[in-house]
Write an enzyme that holds these catalytic residues in place. Structure first.
Site, PDB file in Angstrom:
ATOM      1  CG  PHE A 252      -0.171   0.070   2.520  1.00 55.70           C
ATOM      2  CD1 PHE A 252      -0.048   1.334   3.098  1.00 55.70           C
ATOM      3  CD2 PHE A 252       0.406  -0.969   3.219  1.00 55.70           C
ATOM      4  CE1 PHE A 252       0.830   1.292   4.371  1.00 55.70           C
ATOM      5  CE2 PHE A 252       0.865  -0.962   4.435  1.00 55.70           C
ATOM      6  CZ  PHE A 252       1.147   0.299   5.017  1.00 55.70           C
ATOM      7  CB  CYS A 253       1.764   4.148  -1.395  1.00 50.57           C
ATOM      8  SG  CYS A 253       0.940   3.863  -2.981  1.00 50.57           S
ATOM      9  CB  THR A 254      -0.287   8.520  -0.085  1.00 51.74           C
ATOM     10  OG1 THR A 254       1.057   8.524   0.918  1.00 51.74           O
ATOM     11  CG2 THR A 254      -1.160   9.656   0.257  1.00 51.74           C
TER      12      THR A 254
ATOM     13  N   GLY B  20      -2.112   4.985  -3.968  1.00 50.97           N
ATOM     14  CA  GLY B  20      -2.309   3.860  -4.945  1.00 50.97           C
ATOM     15  C   GLY B  20      -1.130   3.689  -6.047  1.00 50.97           C
TER      16      GLY B  20
ATOM     17  CB  ILE C  18      -3.404   5.531   2.946  1.00 56.82           C
ATOM     18  CG1 ILE C  18      -2.250   4.300   3.070  1.00 56.82           C
ATOM     19  CG2 ILE C  18      -3.895   5.806   4.499  1.00 56.82           C
ATOM     20  CD1 ILE C  18      -0.902   5.058   3.495  1.00 56.82           C
TER      21      ILE C  18
END
Length: 243
Positions: A174-176, A178, A203
């Protein structure tokens, strides 16, 4: 109230400069602020403005770049989160330095926020946070492995040194918003990892759609504007009632 829109799309953009010039011509004299990157692999941006201006901007990207409005992450700010308007032509919309080119059009499997908690609760899943260390320090998912990345382009080397496709057969990342985990998932598939998943919308989408009492997120989410960080109450209006 400013509408803030974070978006990206990987696709073959044949003439990034032409689209950059068109966007600048149409929005230079409006209240739109923020940065949008344009490259042969697609578009990536976080922009803020009035609801009316944002609607015009996103409609143009739908028409010119095939942007899916359902994939745009929205948040809101009482103060202007950006000071200037920038449209930048780049070699990549997300830098990922490897010997072999990464094809972001062939990523891992998307997981919607509604199914994320179930996936990451499985004991055979390696949960990876693909963000930089200054981001992970203020918040992450419970149980996540956080590679000590000074910049995203360090991710490939960390994977080569610490992970093994034969042992780490099921990876979720995951990341901020996508974009980083989508490109990272494509890289890991190219390296032979058999099952690779990534959080659709990142997120920000998870915080927007997941009730706080059901959330596996711990802390705040670092974002790249003057707000610095957001939490559930910034993205889910019903959570902020009475605050």
């Amino acid at each position: 109230m400013y509408t803030v829109a974070a978006f990206y799309r990987f696709f073959a953009l044949t003439d990034p400069q032409s689209l950059r010039d068109e966007l600048h011509e149409k929005f230079a004299l409006t209240d739109l602020r923020g940065t949008t990157l344009l490259a042969p692999e697609g578009i990536n941006g976080t922009m803020a403005g009035s609801a009316e201006t944002m609607e015009q901007f996103l409609n143009l990207l739908v028409e010119r770049a095939g942007l899916d409005r359902a994939e745009v992450k929205f948040s809101y700010s009482e103060k202007p989160p950006f000071r200037r308007l920038k449209f930048k032509r780049k070699r990549e919309i997300i830098t990922f330095r490897t010997d072999d080119p990464v094809d972001p059009a062939r990523p891992g499997k998307y997981v919607e926020p509604v199914g994320w908690n179930e996936l990451i609760s499985s004991p055979d899943v390696l949960l990876l946070d693909t963000r930089n260390t200054y981001e992970t320090e203020i918040g992450t998912f419970e149980g996540a492995v956080m590679p000590p990345l000074e910049k995203f382009s360090d991710f490939a080397q960390w994977v080569q040194e610490h992970l093994d496709p034969a042992r780490h057969t099921k990876v979720a990342m995951f990341c901020t918003g996508g974009i980083r985990c989508e490109k990272a998932s494509a890289y890991m598939l190219q390296q032979g990892f058999p099952e690779v998943y990534h959080l659709r919308g990142g997120i920000l989408r998870y915080l927007e759609e997941t009730p706080a009492e059901e959330s596996q997120w711990k802390g705040d989410c670092y974002i790249f504007d003057e707000r610095i960080a957001v939490r559930h109450s910034d993205l889910r209006p019903e959570d902020s009632v009475g605050e």
